[in-house]
Write an enzyme that holds these catalytic residues in place. Structure first.
Site, PDB file in Angstrom:
ATOM      1  N   ALA A 114      89.764 -67.242   9.294  1.00  8.34           N
ATOM      2  CA  ALA A 114      89.419 -65.927   9.841  1.00  8.34           C
ATOM      3  C   ALA A 114      88.984 -66.126  11.289  1.00  8.34           C
ATOM      4  O   ALA A 114      88.811 -67.260  11.737  1.00  8.34           O
ATOM      5  CB  ALA A 114      88.295 -65.295   9.031  1.00  8.34           C
ATOM      6  N   LYS A 115      88.830 -65.073  12.018  1.00 12.99           N
ATOM      7  CA  LYS A 115      88.275 -65.159  13.374  1.00 12.99           C
ATOM      8  C   LYS A 115      87.885 -63.762  13.809  1.00 12.99           C
ATOM      9  O   LYS A 115      88.418 -62.767  13.302  1.00 12.99           O
ATOM     10  CB  LYS A 115      89.326 -65.711  14.355  1.00 12.99           C
ATOM     11  CG  LYS A 115      88.716 -66.341  15.577  1.00 12.99           C
ATOM     12  CD  LYS A 115      88.282 -67.770  15.307  1.00 12.99           C
ATOM     13  CE  LYS A 115      87.723 -68.435  16.532  1.00 12.99           C
ATOM     14  NZ  LYS A 115      87.549 -69.879  16.322  1.00 12.99           N
TER      15      LYS A 115
END
Ligand code: NAD
Length: 452
Positions: A114-115
């Site tokens: 994720a980011k």
């Protein structure tokens, strides 16, 4: 020498991530038989975009734009940093999230990728303004983050203090729970892990050291006496300069967003740190030569450590890189066109998904400690990190040898499907790392199957 037109180079980070991913597919026939499988593994699961109204200290309201991309939960909850930078946009966050999935798979931690990011310039914000942006962002994300769904961490221009605000905001929204595992990279006395602050750079050092021990670079037998240049002097770069210097290397150049400094006789890293803390930049340290932005990448050195942003080594400058080994502490610093040029020049690139995986590894250890209400000793954390980084480095090196040995076979398989298929390039370390990582994701996908 291969030439490449820098003007034509596509610098969209997500397109670059896809090109790197596709380069690995040639070695993973099980994914090319059914192209939908590859799309499934590459496409992000969820993209959240939020508009954040924040009152700044001058009384005006500014609307900031924030993003959180959950790339994959195939192998575990999403994991990835939050970046504050003016260039943050959806394409960048998608790429950074995909790289997180592959990094976690490569070093074998039970996380997906994720980011997140907010487009803002923290250098122009007061700490109080930064805290209001952070809190509004976390409130807007709501239950899109959580200890078992998507767990943020620090990235460019965010730090342990920012993670404390993330924790506090989430905790206010979820009273009564043990919320510590919702975010990693926290301050030590707020559930942070010993070793997390320097983990990214420490992991880069363990990977580089082991790569040299394995005989990866004929020009270098170890770090002792090796000359090093570092681009970026934040969490990743500053700790890398300090740790590589402590390991016996000679740091000859460093840079930050204001420019760089160079001393072929070697910089005293502790003096650079004091100068940076006192003046806000490495630039201007007495006895050093000033470098324009980007020049740090081109100084003569054995090891180059890009530790700033994406797209720093491109078709426009790859030819001028003089290092023997590049250790990608940053995410996405090298473009595919630059990779081809570096490969031709015989420069070894320890790719980001390997070289900066120390950050997520110690984040994982922090998460485990938080779940168990424990605090481990720093030496335990570093020893676990060392073993994981060494094993991942071995996996990549071994895979590269296998890909090179099987080159003719893979080329034939490709030509059977597409008689016009061009000659495949000799696999580099990045392609080998991707084959390991994408292969691991593919195996998990096959085991789990597709619901329903
Ligand atoms: P940071 O905010 O702590 O430091 C960034 C540094 O880069 C600063 O010194 C800044 O001045 C410098 N910089 C910015 N633009 C520059 C430019 N154009 N030229 C030279 N220097 C420039 O950020 P960080 O956490 O060290 O992250 C750096 C890189 O490392 C990013 O690619 C990030 O994704 C990656 N990374 C960070 C971690 C982590 O745990 N922090 C983990 C893995 C990967």
């Amino acid at each position: 020498m291969m030439t490449s037109d820098p003007v034509l180079e596509d610098l969209n980070p997500n397109h670059i991530a896809r090109q790197q991913f596709d380069a690995a597919l040639a070695y993973l026939p099980e994914l090319t038989v059914c192209p939908g499988m590859a799309d499934w593994l590459f496409e992000p699961e969820r993209i959240v975009k939020v508009a954040l109204p924040v009152r700044l200290n001058d009384g005006c309201v500014h609307v900031f734009h924030g993003y959180r991309v959950l790339h994959s939960t195939l192998r575990g909850p999403g994991k990835g940093g939050i970046r504050f930078h003016p260039n943050v946009d959806e394409e960048e966050v998608k790429a950074l999230a995909a790289w997180m999935t592959l990094k976690c798979a490569l070093v074998d931690v039970p996380f997906g990728g994720a980011k997140g990011g907010v487009a803002c310039d923290p250098r122009e914000l007061t700490p109080y303004e930064k805290s209001r942006i952070t809190r509004r962002f976390i409130a807007a994300l709501g239950d899109n983050i959580g200890p078992y769904t998507d767990i943020p961490a620090p990235d460019v221009y965010t730090d342990a203090q920012t993670m404390a605000w993330v924790y506090d905001t989430y905790s206010m929204m979820h009273p009564g729970d043990n919320n510590l595992p919702v975010v990693t990279g926290k301050p030590l006395d707020l559930g942070g892990s010993p070793g997390r602050a320097q983990a990214t750079a420490q992991g880069s050092l363990f990977a580089a050291e082991h790569y040299l021990e394995l005989g990866g670079s004929p020009e270098l037998t170890g770090l002792k006496g090796a000359t090093v240049a570092v681009q970026g002097f934040g969490n990743a770069g500053r700790n890398a300069a300090r740790l590589f210097s402590a390991a016996g290397a000679m740091v000859v150049a460093v840079s930050d967003s204001k420019g760089g400094i160079y001393d072929p006789g070697g910089l005293d890293v502790s003096k650079v740190e004091v100068h940076k803390d006192e003046t806000g930049s490495v630039v201007g340290l007495e006895g050093t030569k000033f470098l324009e932005a980007g020049e740090v990448l081109e100084v003569p050195c054995d090891i180059l450590i890009p530790a700033a942003l994406e797209n720093q080594i491109t078709a426009a400058n790859a030819d001028r890189i003089e290092a023997h080994v590049i250790v990608e502490a940053a995410n996405g610093p090298t473009t595919p066109a630059a990779d081809r040029i570096l490969n031709e020049k015989g420069i070894h690139v320890l790719p980001d998904i390997l070289a900066n995986a120390g950050g997520v590894l110690v984040s994982y250890y922090e998460w485990v400690q938080n779940l168990e209400n424990q605090q481990w000793e720093e030496h335990e954390v570093l020893e676990k990190l060392r073993r994981k980084m060494q094993r991942a480095t071995e996996r990549v090196v071994t895979k590269r040898v296998a890909l090179i040995e099987g080159h003719a076979h893979y080329q034939e398989v490709l030509r059977r499907r597409d008689p016009e298929a061009p000659e495949m390039p000799v696999a580099d370390l990045r392609t080998a790392a991707y084959v390991v990582a994408v292969g691991a994701c593919s195996a998990t996908a096959t085991q789990r199957g597709i619901w329903p």
